[in-house]
Design a protein around this motif. Structure first.
Motif, short mmCIF file in Angstrom:
data_model
loop_
_atom_site.label_atom_id
_atom_site.label_comp_id
_atom_site.label_asym_id
_atom_site.label_seq_id
_atom_site.Cartn_x
_atom_site.Cartn_y
_atom_site.Cartn_z
N ILE A 45 0.76 -1.32 -0.05
CA ILE A 45 0.01 -0.02 0.02
C ILE A 45 0.97 1.29 -0.21
N ASN A 46 0.90 1.78 -1.00
CA ASN A 46 2.06 2.93 -1.35
C ASN A 46 1.32 4.36 -0.69
N GLY A 47 -0.09 4.21 -0.95
CA GLY A 47 -0.71 5.66 -0.60
C GLY A 47 -2.35 5.32 -0.33
N GLY A 48 -2.99 6.13 0.49
CA GLY A 48 -4.61 6.00 0.71
C GLY A 48 -4.68 4.95 1.97
N SER A 49 -5.73 4.60 2.15
CA SER A 49 -6.06 3.73 3.27
C SER A 49 -6.77 2.26 2.96
N VAL A 50 -6.79 1.39 3.76
CA VAL A 50 -7.38 0.07 3.59
C VAL A 50 -7.70 -0.51 4.73
N HIS A 51 -9.04 -0.58 5.15
CA HIS A 51 -9.81 -1.04 6.26
C HIS A 51 -10.48 -2.14 5.98
N VAL A 52 -10.19 -3.21 6.83
CA VAL A 52 -10.66 -4.52 6.45
C VAL A 52 -11.24 -5.05 7.84
N VAL A 53 -12.50 -5.46 7.97
CA VAL A 53 -13.24 -5.73 9.34
C VAL A 53 -12.75 -5.04 10.54
N GLY A 54 -12.56 -3.69 10.31
CA GLY A 54 -11.98 -2.84 11.69
C GLY A 54 -10.66 -2.60 11.75
N HIS A 55 -9.86 -3.18 10.90
CA HIS A 55 -8.46 -3.18 10.77
C HIS A 55 -7.96 -2.28 9.80
N ASP A 56 -6.96 -1.33 10.18
CA ASP A 56 -6.29 -0.54 9.21
C ASP A 56 -5.03 -1.57 8.55
N MET A 57 -5.14 -1.80 7.24
CA MET A 57 -4.15 -2.77 6.55
C MET A 57 -2.69 -2.11 6.46
N THR A 58 -2.78 -0.96 6.65
CA THR A 58 -1.44 -0.21 6.38
C THR A 58 -0.24 -0.28 7.34
N ASN A 59 -0.55 -0.43 8.46
CA ASN A 59 0.25 -0.74 9.65
C ASN A 59 -0.09 -1.85 10.47
N LEU A 60 -0.38 -2.86 9.86
CA LEU A 60 -1.00 -3.94 10.82
C LEU A 60 0.11 -4.94 11.29
N PRO A 61 0.42 -5.21 12.40
CA PRO A 61 1.50 -6.28 13.10
C PRO A 61 1.30 -7.70 12.36
N ARG A 62 2.29 -8.26 12.33
CA ARG A 62 2.12 -9.55 11.52
C ARG A 62 1.01 -10.49 12.25
N ARG A 63 1.17 -10.62 13.58
CA ARG A 63 0.07 -11.47 14.06
C ARG A 63 -1.32 -11.07 13.92
N ARG A 64 -1.73 -9.81 13.86
CA ARG A 64 -2.96 -9.24 13.49
C ARG A 64 -3.36 -9.50 12.06
N LEU A 65 -2.52 -9.69 11.28
CA LEU A 65 -2.56 -9.78 9.85
C LEU A 65 -2.95 -11.25 9.51
N ARG A 66 -2.47 -12.07 10.30
CA ARG A 66 -2.88 -13.36 10.36
C ARG A 66 -4.27 -13.60 10.54
N ASP A 67 -4.79 -12.94 11.83
CA ASP A 67 -6.25 -13.06 12.10
C ASP A 67 -7.04 -12.42 10.94
N VAL A 68 -6.61 -11.02 10.32
CA VAL A 68 -7.43 -10.80 9.63
C VAL A 68 -7.57 -11.54 8.07
N ARG A 69 -6.51 -12.27 7.70
CA ARG A 69 -6.48 -13.21 6.63
C ARG A 69 -7.63 -14.57 7.07
N ALA A 70 -7.55 -14.64 8.08
CA ALA A 70 -8.29 -15.75 8.69
C ALA A 70 -9.98 -15.40 8.48
#
Length: 271
Positions: free
Chosen positions: A59-84
């Motif tokens: 993500i080079n610019g703008g914002s992406v929010h998925v099920v309440g999570h900001d995907m631009t600066n998401l810690p790896r553990r939380r990223l796994r939860d979002v992907r699940a």
């Protein structure tokens, strides 16, 4: 559409390495209970947009929010939860052919059920759930068959059941009917649309065939050269209104040329 958007994308810009922008200023919302068709010729950015929703595209610019999570600066553990929480359905099914249909569906529960399942110890509750989902997609009678013995349409139904096994908040289907015949294409898209409506799960499905998108979606978002040129309810669109997505292309499935579309060509209706 009921409830707040489960996916909210604003002014998204994506580039790989030092390359040009693949997505340039993309906006997208996905609401509970709707099926949204994502259209565009090859190279328009459809797959990249889907990958950005699961953290697989930069993500080079703008914002992406998925099920309440900001995907631009998401810690790896939380990223796994979002992907699940995102069920994914692919063109090539991505099943393990030598495993049974039931086991393939059960793999959708690995994140939720924990390490014991990595050794094959799926619980009886998970097995009941998997059988219920196979019954829902119409192939419970194939549960003990090897996945590779099924037809393409049947394998895609297994893949959908596997995605639902995750108890997803959203479903992404990337060209799920590209390798299916017309009859099975309609059946699979109808199944995905039913899931969206009955479970309140937004389904984003990328397609190349315009009649399928017009028949099986609630809303259409169209990309060309990484920009959104169409965003409107399906019942306000027809094939002529979607021509802007394929202007200068030989066919909707062909590669685009280098002619950049005019902003005035955009079809945008948020009503």
């Amino acid at each position: 559409m009921t409830g707040p958007a489960l996916v909210s994308v604003r002014d998204l810009r994506v580039a790989y390495g030092d390359g040009p922008l693949v997505l340039d200023g993309v906006d997208l919302d996905l609401f509970p209970g709707e099926m949204v068709a994502l259209l565009g010729s090859s190279g328009s950015g459809k797959s990249t947009l889907m990958r950005s929703l699961t953290g697989f595209a930069p993500i080079n610019g703008g914002s992406v929010h998925v099920v309440g999570h900001d995907m631009t600066n998401l810690p790896r553990r939380r990223l796994r939860d979002v992907r699940a929480s995102v069920g994914q359905v692919f063109q090539q099914f991505n099943l393990v052919g030598r495993l049974s249909v039931l086991t393939n569906v059960l793999t959708g529960s690995l994140h939720d059920a924990g390490p014991i399942n990595l050794a094959g110890g799926f619980s009886s509750a998970h097995r009941r759930r998997a059988m219920e989902l196979l019954d829902r997609v119409g192939i419970a009678h194939k549960a003990t068959d090897q996945a590779r013995s099924l037809s393409g349409g049947q394998q895609q139904r297994v893949a959908i059941a596997r995605a639902l096994m995750q108890n997803p908040r959203i479903v992404l289907a990337d060209e799920p009917v590209a390798s299916l015949d017309p009859r099975m294409s309609h059946a699979v898209l109808e199944l995905l649309h039913d899931i969206a409506r009955q479970d309140g799960i937004p389904v984003l499905v990328s397609l190349h065939v315009l009649p399928l998108a017009l028949e099986h979606s609630d809303r259409i978002v169209g990309l060309r050269h990484g920009e959104v040129l169409v965003s409107a309810p399906t019942d306000r669109l027809d094939a002529a209104a979607l021509d802007v997505l394929y202007a200068h292309d030989e066919t909707p499935d062909g590669a685009h040329d280098d002619t950049h579309p005019r902003k005035a060509d955009r079809v945008d209706d948020h009503a």
